[in-house]
Each structure stands twice: as structure tokens, then as C-alpha cells.
Design an enzyme around this catalytic site. Structure first.
Site, mmCIF file in Angstrom:
data_model
loop_
_atom_site.group_PDB
_atom_site.id
_atom_site.type_symbol
_atom_site.label_atom_id
_atom_site.label_comp_id
_atom_site.label_asym_id
_atom_site.label_seq_id
_atom_site.Cartn_x
_atom_site.Cartn_y
_atom_site.Cartn_z
ATOM 1 N N LYS A 196 0.832 -1.205 0.000
ATOM 2 C CA LYS A 196 0.000 0.000 0.000
ATOM 3 C C LYS A 196 0.864 1.250 0.000
ATOM 4 O O LYS A 196 0.591 2.222 -0.716
ATOM 5 C CB LYS A 196 -0.923 0.013 1.229
ATOM 6 C CG LYS A 196 -1.861 1.225 1.251
ATOM 7 C CD LYS A 196 -2.625 1.343 2.550
ATOM 8 C CE LYS A 196 -1.798 2.058 3.597
ATOM 9 N NZ LYS A 196 -2.604 2.473 4.763
ATOM 10 N N SER A 197 1.918 1.252 0.802
ATOM 11 C CA SER A 197 2.775 2.434 0.915
ATOM 12 C C SER A 197 3.414 2.779 -0.420
ATOM 13 O O SER A 197 3.511 3.959 -0.791
ATOM 14 C CB SER A 197 3.857 2.194 1.970
ATOM 15 O OG SER A 197 3.290 1.963 3.231
ATOM 16 N N ARG A 208 2.223 6.112 -2.939
ATOM 17 C CA ARG A 208 3.284 7.072 -3.274
ATOM 18 C C ARG A 208 3.532 7.083 -4.779
ATOM 19 O O ARG A 208 3.684 8.155 -5.388
ATOM 20 C CB ARG A 208 4.566 6.719 -2.517
ATOM 21 C CG ARG A 208 4.544 7.094 -1.031
ATOM 22 C CD ARG A 208 5.682 6.423 -0.276
ATOM 23 N NE ARG A 208 5.804 6.893 1.093
ATOM 24 C CZ ARG A 208 5.021 6.488 2.098
ATOM 25 N NH1 ARG A 208 4.057 5.609 1.865
ATOM 26 N NH2 ARG A 208 5.199 6.962 3.326
ATOM 27 N N GLY A 255 -5.610 7.591 5.186
ATOM 28 C CA GLY A 255 -4.792 8.619 5.821
ATOM 29 C C GLY A 255 -3.742 9.179 4.892
ATOM 30 O O GLY A 255 -3.413 10.375 4.951
ATOM 31 N N GLN A 290 3.993 10.768 7.956
ATOM 32 C CA GLN A 290 3.244 11.071 6.733
ATOM 33 C C GLN A 290 3.203 12.560 6.423
ATOM 34 O O GLN A 290 3.106 12.940 5.246
ATOM 35 C CB GLN A 290 1.826 10.508 6.834
ATOM 36 C CG GLN A 290 1.779 8.989 6.759
ATOM 37 C CD GLN A 290 0.365 8.443 6.833
ATOM 38 O OE1 GLN A 290 -0.604 9.182 7.031
ATOM 39 N NE2 GLN A 290 0.233 7.133 6.687
ATOM 40 N N ASP A 292 3.639 -0.363 12.453
ATOM 41 C CA ASP A 292 2.471 -1.038 11.877
ATOM 42 C C ASP A 292 2.492 -2.537 12.152
ATOM 43 O O ASP A 292 1.476 -3.215 11.958
ATOM 44 C CB ASP A 292 2.392 -0.798 10.371
ATOM 45 C CG ASP A 292 1.724 0.522 10.024
ATOM 46 O OD1 ASP A 292 1.203 1.191 10.949
ATOM 47 O OD2 ASP A 292 1.720 0.901 8.840
ATOM 48 N N ARG A 344 -4.103 2.315 18.904
ATOM 49 C CA ARG A 344 -3.745 0.913 18.724
ATOM 50 C C ARG A 344 -3.170 0.271 19.980
ATOM 51 O O ARG A 344 -3.346 -0.943 20.194
ATOM 52 C CB ARG A 344 -2.783 0.776 17.536
ATOM 53 C CG ARG A 344 -3.508 0.963 16.208
ATOM 54 C CD ARG A 344 -2.594 0.893 15.009
ATOM 55 N NE ARG A 344 -3.371 0.717 13.784
ATOM 56 C CZ ARG A 344 -2.875 0.820 12.560
ATOM 57 N NH1 ARG A 344 -1.592 1.102 12.391
ATOM 58 N NH2 ARG A 344 -3.657 0.640 11.512
ATOM 59 N N ARG A 376 -5.641 -3.591 10.922
ATOM 60 C CA ARG A 376 -4.485 -4.275 11.516
ATOM 61 C C ARG A 376 -4.850 -4.988 12.823
ATOM 62 O O ARG A 376 -4.248 -6.007 13.161
ATOM 63 C CB ARG A 376 -3.337 -3.294 11.716
ATOM 64 C CG ARG A 376 -2.897 -2.654 10.412
ATOM 65 C CD ARG A 376 -1.436 -2.357 10.331
ATOM 66 N NE ARG A 376 -1.112 -1.747 9.042
ATOM 67 C CZ ARG A 376 -0.905 -2.434 7.930
ATOM 68 N NH1 ARG A 376 -0.982 -3.747 7.944
ATOM 69 N NH2 ARG A 376 -0.635 -1.819 6.801
ATOM 70 N N LYS A 407 -9.538 -2.559 3.762
ATOM 71 C CA LYS A 407 -8.747 -1.326 3.700
ATOM 72 C C LYS A 407 -7.407 -1.571 3.022
ATOM 73 O O LYS A 407 -6.934 -0.740 2.235
ATOM 74 C CB LYS A 407 -8.543 -0.768 5.109
ATOM 75 C CG LYS A 407 -7.772 0.543 5.180
ATOM 76 C CD LYS A 407 -7.747 1.051 6.618
ATOM 77 C CE LYS A 407 -6.850 2.269 6.784
ATOM 78 N NZ LYS A 407 -7.403 3.456 6.095
#
Length: 447
Positions: A9-10, A14, A81, A156, A300, A331, A372, A397
Site C-alpha cells: 500500500k505504501s 506514493r 490517511g 506522513q 504497523d 492501537r 491491523r 482497507k
């Protein structure tokens, strides 16, 4: 066994932004298709990028704008996010009035540090009274300059500013203190360079200075490696079931810091082999505890460790994770609360959690709409029958096929014959997140 996992995902988000800002047509091979990446892709389309999703082998084609966006618009970020933090700086480098909004969960996440940074560069930015979404940028292009940034809440904010920096009219120098999750910044810088940016970054472990000069991103192709955060669940599952899992595509050259989670599994006694193009984890017996580990740079994955820690032979303490309280959920408290519901002693502090070994009892897991949490406790469910998830659908997600993949890999293991029951019926949709679906997932012994 080999486990083929979806793209990072990261990297996907990007790369989408970089390709949208570039001159020409880029091709992203093996992108992640999930709620967050689709929301990010749709937001970029609303900002003027031309994105096709029917490429060979699932590749996405991105027709870049070649600059900041123009024309304005209302941009929906859903739960993503990264969209709320990466896209406003991109918009500020363009022209027009842009309003960013998202789900109720995303509205609760802080954006004031990013808004203050953009104002420091001369942008006109307004926030909701609580300091989050909706966020509006009245863009007329942005100059660079020198800016100080507190990086202790989230990396971020820094990534968003860096990604937009080549589009500014003058060089941007960012002096950052207290930076958390540094590997994500290294990932951002590596991808920016892949798309042609002229960027220098500090080499310190935590703090430093970053300078980006004006220029134009160039279109290119990129193969997106599997998601290392997602891989943590399958590596942990190998450790607790005594099986061997190999994830192709994640090796020594990985761009993702979360692959370092396997080094933590080594401390629990698992055998780990990181090859050039794959990583393999083998469970070797009962988990070893009795250690403290700083997971601030790979936060994470701390939930993955904390969820299986009750199976260890001594307490496990994770520290350096205070910023994880500002994610999709708090979390630290979400993990601790679920462990206590399972009969496990869990102690927390501002930036830590200590999990004691114990017998896990059957209980429902409160997912807090946090993917998560759901995935981490699903791994514990391989060894603790009777766990249920109140929101299994939240995994869409980042990995819509998670439950199917975990069931396929581990449900038939002879030592742990548990069955993951697929979601049976849709639940009521969240008005702020209408695309969600799913119902309770159960782990149970086969008859």
C-alpha cells in the site's frame, strides 16, 4: 509454503502520486487493489490525473499532469490517511480551491501539523474546528524556503511535503525533529528519485535535514513489491504453527522497513532467511519471550507481535510506539483491551505495551474498524479457537482477500485444525464509509 501477497500500500499510493505529478505516461505493475488505494486513485483522478486499471497483469497506467493540479474540486479521501496527508501539499502546488474530506474515522485523525507547515510556505489552508478534515486549500502555487517540522506524531506529514516539493517554485529545506517511522521516509525518498527528483536527505537515524530542488518528475515504470506489513501476519503465523512460509518478492533489496519484523521474530525463536528475492520464516517451537523491543520504526507491525505474545514463555514489551495511538484507532489501548478480554494481562504506558503469557479464552475481538487489529488477532486465532472478529470486513482497507488467504494457508494444518468461517452477511454500512461490508468471522475447531 509460498504465499503470494498483494502489492505494498505504501508504495502503491506514493507511486500513484508521483506518476500523477510526472510528465508522460507511467505504468505501475502489481499495484495493491484495496479500499485505501482505490480511494487514493479516485482522489487523484478528481485532481486531473488519467488512470486506467485494465492493463496487462493488472497494471495501472497513469497519465501525469506534469505539475500541480488545476481547477479545484471536492476530493473524497474515504478512510485513507495517506490521501489526507499526501494530497493537500500536491494541491497547494497547483491552482484552485480544493476541499478534502473523508470518513468519520479519518476526520478524527490530526492534520494541524501539516496545515501549519503549508501555511509556513505561504499556502492558504483552513481546517475543521477540531484540527482535522475537512481541509480546504486555496492554491496559487507555492514557494519553497526553510521549514521546521515536528515529526513525532507521524512521518506522513513529512512524506506529503517531500512528495510535493519538486513542484514548488524554489528549493524546499525541511528541518525535522523527533522523526518516527524513518523507514517510510527512506521509502518516499527512494521513490522520488526513481521518478527523477533531485533530493538530498539526512542520514541520521531519527532527525535531520531534507532538501528538494524544483524540477519535474519524469514518467517511468515501477513493479510494486508485496506489502511487508501484510507479510508480517503470515510470517507470525508460521512462527506460531511451526510451519514454513516464504514470501516471494520481499528480499534483501526491499524498500520497506516493515520487513524488519522478521528480525523481531528471530528473537522469539523463529528461523529466518532473507534471500535476494524472497524471505522465509519457519516456526521452531514455543515462542520465546522475556525481551523488550523498540518497534517505533516498524510500528504497523507491533500489533502482530503483541497479538501472539500470550503464546510466549515470558513477557514481551514493545516500546517506542506512542504515535500508534493516532492511527485508525488508539492501537496500544485497542490491543491491550482485546488481550484483557481474552484473559491475558497487558500493561500499557504512553509509548509501550507489555504482554504476559497466559491461557487465551474465547472472546470477541473489537476491531475498532482497524484492519491491523483484525489481521493481527486472526493470527492468534490459529492457536486460540473461539476468537471472533466483530468487523472482519475492515481488512478490505489493505487486503480484501486476507481471510481467504489465511484460511487457505493454515486451516488444514494437522496440529492446529482451525477453520476460518467466511463473513456470512453484510453489516450495516457506516454512512461515512458506505463501501464497507462484512460480518463476524469465527475461528473454531473442526468436528
Amino acid at each position: 509454503m509460498k504465499v503470494e501477497l498483494p502489492g505494498s500500500k505504501s508504495i502503491t499510493n506514493r507511486a500513484l502520486l508521483l506518476a500523477a505529478a510526472a510528465d508522460g505516461h507511467s505504468t505501475l505493475h502489481a499495484p495493491l487493489v484495496s479500499d485505501d488505494t482505490v480511494a487514493f486513485r479516485d482522489a487523484l483522478t478528481a485532481l486531473g490525473a488519467r488512470i486506467t486499471t485494465d492493463g496487462q497483469d493488472g497494471a495501472w497506467g497513469v497519465g501525469g499532469i506534469g505539475r500541480g493540479p488545476a481547477g479545484g474540486g471536492h476530493i473524497r479521501c474515504a478512510d485513507a490517511g495517506t490521501a489526507a496527508r499526501f494530497l493537500p501539499p500536491f494541491a497547494a502546488a497547483g491552482t484552485g480551491r480544493y476541499t478534502f474530506d473523508g470518513s468519520a474515522q479519518l476526520r478524527a485523525r490530526p492534520l494541524r501539523p501539516l496545515a501549519d507547515a503549508l501555511r509556513g510556505l505561504g499556502a492558504k489552508v483552513t481546517l475543521a474546528p477540531g484540527g482535522g478534515l475537512p481541509l480546504t486549500v486555496d492554491a496559487t502555487g507555492t514557494d519553497g524556503g526553510e521549514l521546521s517540522l515536528d515529526g513525532s506524531l507521524s512521518s506522513q506529514y513529512l512524506s506529503g511535503l517531500l512528495l510535493a516539493a519538486p513542484l514548488l517554485r524554489t528549493p524546499l529545506t525541511l528541518r525535522v525533529t523527533g522523526l518516527v517511522s524513518r523507514p517510510y521516509i527512506d521509502l518516499t525518498l527512494a521513490l522520488m528519485r526513481h521518478f527523477g527528483a533531485d533530493v538530498t536527505g539526512a542520514t541520521e537515524d531519527t532527525d535531520g535535514t531534507f532538501t528538494v530542488r524544483p524540477g519535474r518528475y519524469r514518467a517511468t515504470a515501477l513493479h510494486i513489491e508485496p506489502d511487508a506489513s501484510t507479510a508480517s501476519y503470515f510470517f507470525a503465523a508460521a512462527a506460531v504453527t511451526g510451519r514454513t512460509v516464504t514470501v516471494p518478492g520481499l528480499g534483501r533489496g526491499s524498500l520497506q522497513g516493515d520487513l524488519r519484523f522478521v528480525d523481531v521474530l528471530r528473537r522469539t525463536g523463529a528461523r529466518v532467511d532473507i534471500a535476494e528475492h524472497a524471505t522465509t520464516v519457519t516456526g521452531t517451537g514455543p515462542l520465546r519471550g522475556g525481551f523488550t523491543v523498540d518497534m517505533g520504526e516498524i510500528s504497523d507491525t507491533f500489533m502482530t507481535l503483541a497479538a501472539i505474545a500470550p503464546l510466549a514463555d515470558a513477557p514481551v514489551t514493545v516500546r517506542g510506539i506512542g504515535h500508534a495511538r493516532l492511527k485508525e484507532s488508539d492501537r496500544i489501548e485497542a490491543v491491550a483491551g482485546n488481550l484483557r478480554a481474552l484473559g491475558i494481562t497487558a500493561e500499557t504506558g504512553p509509548d509501550r505495551i507489555t504482554v504476559h503469557p497466559g491461557r487465551v479464552r474465547a472472546a470477541p475481538i473489537a476491531c475498532h474498524r482497524d484492519h491491523r487489529i483484525a489481521m493481527a488477532f486472526s493470527v492468534l486465532g490459529l492457536r486460540a479457537p473461539g476468537l471472533t472478529l466483530d468487523d472482519p470486513g475492515c481488512v478490505t482497507k489493505t487486503f480484501p482477500g486476507f481471510h481467504t488467504a489465511l484460511r487457505r494457508c493454515f486451516a488444514e494444518h494437522p496440529a492446529y485444525p482451525h477453520e476460518f468461517t467466511a463473513p456470512a452477511a453484510p453489516r450495516a454500512a457506516d454512512p461515512g464509509h458506505p463501501e464497507e461490508h462484512g460480518a463476524r468471522t469465527t475461528t473454531q475447531r473442526k468436528a
